[in-house]
Design an enzyme around this catalytic site. Structure first.
Site, mmCIF file in Angstrom:
data_model
loop_
_atom_site.group_PDB
_atom_site.id
_atom_site.type_symbol
_atom_site.label_atom_id
_atom_site.label_comp_id
_atom_site.label_asym_id
_atom_site.label_seq_id
_atom_site.Cartn_x
_atom_site.Cartn_y
_atom_site.Cartn_z
ATOM 1 C CG ASP A 76 -2.306 0.572 0.906
ATOM 2 O OD1 ASP A 76 -2.282 1.860 0.468
ATOM 3 O OD2 ASP A 76 -3.388 -0.006 1.157
ATOM 4 C CG HIS A 115 -5.035 1.564 -2.070
ATOM 5 N ND1 HIS A 115 -4.900 2.171 -0.880
ATOM 6 C CD2 HIS A 115 -6.371 1.470 -2.286
ATOM 7 C CE1 HIS A 115 -6.266 2.582 -0.318
ATOM 8 N NE2 HIS A 115 -6.977 2.043 -1.283
ATOM 9 C CD GLU A 170 -10.618 2.694 -0.780
ATOM 10 O OE1 GLU A 170 -11.661 3.472 0.167
ATOM 11 O OE2 GLU A 170 -9.531 2.506 -0.244
ATOM 12 C CB THR A 183 -2.413 -0.929 10.837
ATOM 13 O OG1 THR A 183 -1.603 -0.897 9.688
ATOM 14 C CG2 THR A 183 -2.742 -2.365 11.276
#
Ligand code: ACM
Length: 674
Positions: A178, A255, A311, A453
């Site tokens: 990511d 991402h 996304e 996270t």
């Protein structure tokens, strides 16, 4: 069935609760002379050792021994004496003479052993006579760890495998790539781990609000890390022994800021730090992705390879000459179809290499690749759509499965990404809608809890977010709904699961200290506008429609989460602009509404609220104009904007205005008129 359920409740010991559990009479005494025996070479000793690894009682593994008494027998059988289609099923029989676990696979034996260890009194070695016949409800019972936003050590990952397996979870999905960092050694592309795995701030939030820059591994500021191939092999071997499949996720087409900074030629503009999406027009993108996936396939035995797919902004594709050319050449009508082109091509590559493609539900946009499995996160609709088209799906809807949200009153918790997902809500999730046919249900592979996270910088904090909520999902994934009971689950968690976890060095949330939902949300409120018609002079945001047009006067106040179907979202320029019709001229003494602010997801208080009233619906008198400075903070805050006084009115207009510096969304639960 009633009597049987009563027996299950009486046992009230094993988590996740077994399919059938019948108490017998007597007790098996497990002692120094107890032998654990099996015959035949098909049983993998390393898996049996792993199953007993944290057993406090004497473990004398004696395969081939002929003992008849004081034995725990493990038997691989061709079929179990009860109906099941699962190869993870087992039968555990405990009498005062012996214990026998039967299964058609080593995984079944493993799960039978884990049940036995929960039944046994670890100090006295007493095991009550019991017959357990057990099989999972779903074949896929997973947890996803995001090790990109904050990297976690291989020791940490192995520790979570131990706990997941103890509660019969069988899939660990690692979000390895990511923007915040690439976490896997790829020999062919060394810059992924020399540069893209390291950043100049250890805490994601500081980095995200700061430079968002990567640095060289040798840089004294470098923080992050990655798994070498040897690390991954160690994790995989540990997972194999605990009957867990590790599913790697390599994000595409978006991402991917970290990749496109290490290898800018793979983006549409060829500039570092500018793009999140791969250029789909460029053949080099496919060369890169296939080369990476080849190394991933060589390393991970998992049937599924997760390719992300979520996304994507797709903006650069609209102006990139190569992407435009690709769309022309392939007859693709929009950028959704361009994304679908990439996913289909990658699926062909994976299928040709004997693997299956798994992706987030955005892979439905522009047309689903022919053999793909969908992981449904934006609610359940993506999963349902995939299943109705004959595909497999795994349910991870944010509302029930996103373990990165607050698990209790936000003011009592470390900062989280938002949300409010208490243990009871996770536990109450049923992935199979009542409308499903048995055939559709069979395409639903199972459930997974996801822990992103961004706001979870430490290992302890990550465990705190995971547990005990992941255990609730373990029971959702394993146990039959007829056997589930929140009261039983909660008491098992308090009496057994949490003490066990703490004794083994985990850091779970203490459910006995739970505060619960916002008090306003606990009961309906009576007021003059209740049930009255609301006219929307500015529309509400259909992404957060709550209870639709009635939300603001339905008497239901919102909880800690704007996603709880009590809070109505407003995102267009004027924000809240509504008129409530009280149906007749009424004496009113107050008008007010609560707003929520949580800056991370861009939810802000208004900088101005105007409340006005009218008797004819044409001429309005301003009751109050409230101005306030909108301040950024790390809290989830609630604030009432209202007027008090006395006037007569039939129509009440309520307007909120956004701070132009902040933008974002306004959320309101109820306009209360007294
Ligand atoms: C996701 O939460 N973006 C899959």
């Amino acid at each position: 069935m009633g009597a049987f359920v009563a027996k299950v409740a009486a046992t009230n010991v094993v988590t996740p609760v077994p399919m059938s559990c019948v108490a017998g009479s007597g007790v098996f005494q497990w002692n120094q002379s107890t032998r654990i025996v099996w015959t035949g070479s098909v049983i993998d000793r390393t898996i049996m050792e792993a199953a007993f690894a944290d057993c406090a009682l004497p473990v004398n593994l004696s395969p081939g021994a002929k003992a008849k008494k004081n034995v725990i027998r493990l038997e691989r059988v061709d079929a179990l004496p009860f109906p099941t289609t699962s190869d993870e099923a087992y039968r555990l029989s405990v009498t005062d003479r012996d214990i026998c676990i039967q299964a058609v696979s080593d995984a079944g034996l493993y799960y039978g052993i884990r049940t036995l260890l929960q039944l046994a009194d670890a100090e006295q070695g007493r095991v009550p006579a019991t017959l357990v016949e057990d099989a999972p409800r779903f074949p896929y019972r997973g947890v996803m760890l995001d090790v990109s936003r904050h990297f976690r050590s291989k020791e940490f990952v192995k520790k979570q495998i131990d706990l997941m397996a103890a509660y019969k979870m069988n899939r660990l999905h690692l979000h390895l790539t990511d923007a915040a960092g690439w976490r896997l050694q790829i020999d062919r592309y060394p810059r992924l781990t020399e540069l893209a795995a390291w950043r100049d701030a250890p805490v994601w939030k500081d980095w995200w609000e700061g430079t968002r820059h990567y640095c060289e591994q040798q840089d004294p500021k470098a923080d992050g890390g990655y798994y070498t191939k040897a690390d991954i092999k160690e994790i995989l071997e540990h997972a194999r022994r605990h009957c867990i499949t590790v599913i790697p996720e390599i994000e595409m087409p978006s991402h991917s800021e970290e990749v496109l900074t290490a290898y800018p030629e793979l983006s549409c503009t060829h500039e570092p730090y500018k793009q999140a999406d791969f250029c789909v027009g460029n053949e080099k993108t496919f060369e890169f992705l296939e080369n990476v996936l080849k190394e991933v396939i060589d390393l991970f035995p998992s049937q599924y390879i997760h390719i992300g797919g979520d996304e994507a902004g797709k903006a650069s594709w609209k102006t990139c000459p190569l992407c435009q050319q690709r769309m022309k050449d392939e007859g693709l009508k929009d950028v959704n179809e361009l994304q679908s082109y990439l996913i289909r091509r990658i699926e062909k590559f994976l299928n040709a290499n004997g693997r299956d493609l798994l992706g987030w539900d955005e892979i439905l946009e522009g047309g689903l690749a022919p053999n793909a499995t969908v992981m449904s996160w934006r609610g359940v609709d993506g999963g349902l759509k995939a299943i109705r088209a004959g595909h497999h799906a795994i349910m991870t809807p944010g509302e029930f499965c996103y373990l990165d949200g607050y698990q209790d009153a936000p003011y009592s918790q470390p900062e989280a990404i938002g949300g409010y997902l208490p243990l009871e809500k996770v536990y109450g999730y049923d992935p199979i809608p009542a409308s499903f046919t048995p055939e559709e249900a069979s395409l639903l592979l199972g459930v997974q809890g996801n822990v992103w996270t961004e706001y979870i910088p430490t290992a302890e904090h990550l465990e705190y977010m995971l547990y005990p909520r992941a255990i609730a999902l373990a029971e959702v994934g394993w146990s039959q709904p007829r056997n589930k009971s929140w009261e039983s689950f909660r008491s098992r968690v308090v009496e057994k699961v949490l003490p066990d976890m703490r004794a083994k060095g985990y850091h779970p949330f203490d459910i006995t200290k739970e505060i619960g939902n916002r008090k306003e949300a606990l009961q309906p409120i009576e007021h003059l506008a209740l049930g009255k018609k609301v006219t929307y002079l500015a529309p509400y945001w259909t992404n957060y429609p709550a209870n639709g047009a009635e939300t603001l006067t339905d008497g239901l106040r919102g909880g800690w989460n704007y996603n709880d179907r009590r809070w109505l979202g407003f995102v267009t320029d004027k924000r809240v602009d509504v008129v409530i019709d009280l149906e007749k001229e009424t004496t009113i003494h107050s008008v007010g509404a609560d707003f929520m602010q949580i800056c991370g997801p861009d939810v802000w208080f208004p900088c101005k609220v105007v409340i006005s009233a009218s008797t004819d619906g044409e001429h309005y008198t301003t009751l109050t104009e409230i101005d306030q400075e909108v301040k950024k903070d790390d809290e989830v805050s609630f604030k009432n904007f209202g007027w008090k006084g006395e006037t007569k009115a039939r129509y009440v207009r309520y307007q909120s205005f956004p701070d132009p510096k902040r933008g974002g969304v306004h959320f309101v639960d109820e306009i209360v008129i007294q």
